[in-house]
Design an enzyme around this catalytic site. Structure first.
Site, PDB file in Angstrom:
ATOM      1  N   GLU A 127       5.812 -18.795 -42.101  1.00  0.00           N
ATOM      2  CA  GLU A 127       6.750 -18.726 -40.876  1.00  0.00           C
ATOM      3  C   GLU A 127       7.749 -19.580 -41.402  1.00  0.00           C
ATOM      4  OE1 GLU A 127       8.072 -20.131 -36.757  1.00  0.00           O
ATOM      5  OE2 GLU A 127       6.351 -21.117 -37.809  1.00  0.00           O
TER       6      GLU A 127
ATOM      7  N   ASP B 196       2.007 -22.161 -40.520  1.00  0.00           N
ATOM      8  CA  ASP B 196       3.038 -22.378 -39.501  1.00  0.00           C
ATOM      9  C   ASP B 196       4.125 -23.464 -39.876  1.00  0.00           C
ATOM     10  OD1 ASP B 196       3.500 -22.419 -36.722  1.00  0.00           O
ATOM     11  OD2 ASP B 196       3.057 -24.385 -36.776  1.00  0.00           O
TER      12      ASP B 196
END
Length: 642
Positions: free
Chosen positions: A367, A314
């Site tokens: 990401e 993330d």
């Protein structure tokens, strides 16, 4: 009460590796371990707290009294405190009471290496083990072929707390999900599930992205072994498991990692590098060896002990840049005068090198929302070493295009074609994730223009375009049946919508697109390389039509894709073909079973000796309204999905 017995699981080599930041199985040494010493059963505790003056274990076994069970500091300047406490058993609650030698501050902390945590809002760690008999041998032995980059990779992104709820809005347990979720993912044909963070977190509105228990699956849904059952069952059904992993930041909750021993132990001491203004959270000190070892050990822990097949990392962009979400004067340039976070870049490279060196058939997925180069390229060529990267530009441009009324689309075709100018610079995954359907952003179906029929036709077109575009795929839960409301983490998806034909049609479409993707090698064998894609015509702006070829290793198995981005039926629409023979329509997003008008090319079509689109041959097609149609060549066995 028996006092602490001097005991250690550490060797001198362990300590050397730890100090150097190269001990990647710290969970085998630090934390709480049920062992036996001199015939006596109990728990060995070990915690890293280098600036502590004293560390004691407090828990339900000593009435949470500081000083009853003081740990011993090691002599080797490692900063590790340890000791064996007899007669403590599995299920005991505990924390560390730490007094700082710097300022006398006393902190009470959960164990950073705890295997299990109290159910929030309670915050104690729980003595536990990882005993479990796995039944996924077949999957693990063949994992490499399931997760390879030249295989179908269609991901269903799930927030476990809101996928489905029981009566009275109760969470489903891991064991209930092992029945309901596994069956559903199998039925809809996704190859993988991606769980939004399941590591322990204190605050539900964080969706799991503010972690306090990095080594513990959240107790909201059950015990660690119950989560193993869920992973096991998915594997037994041939479905891979990806976990959201958050090495980018952590919350400053009193029981968490922040200010752990009265010093900035895990977080960077310089607030310009150690604090996230967006999330009001702390940032790891990637330049500290022991912190790097903690994080890489954590990644390995989930892959090793929970048989996880991949980690979606993330907020990578926030890790890469020193000025991320910071104003002038709130950040300091690196030693070369640049904005790149060199410590973080070094950490990400090492993380990927260690993962791929130690595990066959796993993937790391970034990401990452910027144009940082070579994110998914090997470190030995200068890349960060990820297996894949989210294609955020494609997602934004595509949704921007689809939100336009169809009459204006002819002026904006470049929004779609632009992605092919950079589609093969990385190993891209195409995401329609939770971030696109949260509060204020509308659901995907309500991003689409037009009346109800057109909205659903546009959504079917969007999905057909996504599944035939190069790259792997990711859909957030609810998107597969046209969820109408924005995602709300506090309640279940709107499963009642499946009683309506348009919504059940979307679900059938996604099921068939997954089957199409898995059965047509041209859609996955070269999904990351330029020789897997060829435009037929990208310049028919007037009709808002795109046509292209997807290619696999065998040219006889290539497929032709034609997208009609308006509601006008295009009859006798001619496209160029390079070979003689026939083509057959094998997929049509306008099929009546999906809620479409049922217009299409129901039989094989002859390829004519009429040059077109710069090719020697051509074929005439009927293009249904707001549709994707896919064609195979007649000398190839084809599948009809409607």
């Amino acid at each position: 009460m028996t006092k602490v017995i001097v005991h250690s699981l550490f060797t001198d080599f362990d300590i050397d590796l730890f100090k150097a930041g190269k001990h990647f199985k710290l969970y085998e040494k630090l934390g709480a371990h049920l062992i036996e010493v001199n015939g006596v059963k109990g728990v060995y505790f070990a915690v890293w707290a280098p600036t502590a003056q004293s560390v004691s274990v407090v828990g339900d076994f000593n009435y949470w009294t500081q000083g009853e069970h003081n740990l011993n500091v090691r002599w080797d300047s490692s900063g590790i405190w340890e000791g064996f406490i007899p007669d403590i058993s599995k299920g005991a609650l505990y924390k560390y009471k730490i007094q700082s030698s710097i300022n006398g501050v006393i902190t009470e902390k959960a164990d950073p290496f705890a295997l299990y945590c109290e159910k929030p809002p309670h915050t104690a760690s729980v003595v536990w083990d990882l005993d479990y008999k796995w039944k996924d041998e077949n999957w693990m032995q063949n994992r490499q072929q399931h997760n390879a980059l030249n295989k179908p990779y269609s991901v269903y992104e799930v927030h476990l707390g809101s996928w489905k709820r029981a009566d009275h809005n109760r969470f489903l347990s891991y064991l209930e999900l092992a029945d309901d979720l596994v069956k559903y993912v199998k039925e809809t044909g996704f190859t993988h599930v991606e769980f939004m963070p399941i590591m322990e977190y204190p605050y539900d509105p964080s969706w799991g992205y503010q972690l306090t228990g990095y080594f513990a699956p959240t107790s909201r849904f059950g015990k660690p072994q119950d989560f193993m059952v869920l992973v096991d069952r998915l594997h037994q059904e041939g479905i891979g498991v990806i976990l959201d992993w958050v090495p980018s930041h952590f919350p400053d909750d009193a029981h968490g990692l922040g200010y752990f021993d009265g010093s900035h132990l895990y977080e960077h001491p310089d607030r310009r590098k150690g604090y996230h203004p967006d999330w009001k959270s702390l940032v790891f000190n990637y330049g500290r060896n022991e912190v790097r070892a903690f994080l890489i050990s954590n990644a390995i822990f989930w892959l090793q002990n929970y048989h996880v097949d991949g980690l979606r990392v993330d907020a990578v962009a926030s890790m890469l840049y020193l000025d991320y979400s910071r104003k002038e004067g709130e950040w300091e340039a690196n030693i070369f005068g640049g904005r790149e976070n060199l410590d973080s870049i070094s950490f990400l490279k090492e993380f990927n090198e260690v993962i791929y060196a130690n595990f066959d058939g796993v993937q790391t997925i970034a990401e990452e929302s910027t144009s940082f180069p070579m994110v998914s390229r090997p470190t030995f060529t200068g890349g960060l070493g990820f297996g894949m990267k989210w294609m955020m530009g494609w997602m934004h441009d595509t949704l921007k295009y689809f939100q336009k009324e169809t009459v204006y689309r002819k002026y904006h075709q470049n929004d779609l074609t632009f992605s092919m100018t950079y589609a093969f610079t990385e190993n891209f995954m195409l995401p329609f994730s939770h971030d696109e359907v949260v509060y204020g952003k509308q659901s995907l179906i309500y991003k689409m223009p037009g009346d109800e029929w057109q909205r659903f036709a546009n959504l079917r077109l969007l999905y057909g375009y996504m599944f035939t575009h190069p790259g792997t795929k990711l859909l957030f839960m609810g998107a597969e049946f046209g969820q109408t409301s924005e995602w709300n983490f506090e309640q279940s998806l709107d499963w009642h919508l499946l009683q309506y034909d348009f919504h059940s049609g979307i679900k059938r479409l996604i099921t068939d697109l997954n089957q199409l993707y898995k059965s047509q090698p041209a859609l996955y064998e070269k999904q990351f390389t330029a020789d897997g894609f060829e435009w037929i015509n990208y310049s028919d702006h007037q009709n808002a039509v795109l046509s292209y070829i997807r290619k696999g290793n065998n040219s006889d198995e290539n497929v032709v894709v034609v997208c009609n981005f308006t509601q006008v039926v295009r009859e006798n629409y001619r496209i160029g073909i390079s070979k003689k023979g026939k083509i057959e329509e094998i997929f049509n997003s306008d099929a009546s079973i999906y809620g479409g008008s049922g217009i299409g090319n129901g039989k094989s079509l002859k390829i004519e000796s009429i040059p077109y689109d710069g090719r020697e041959f051509s074929a005439k097609l009927i293009l249904p309204p707001l549709s994707v149609t896919v064609y195979s060549f007649s000398w190839k066995k084809s599948y009809n999905y409607f």
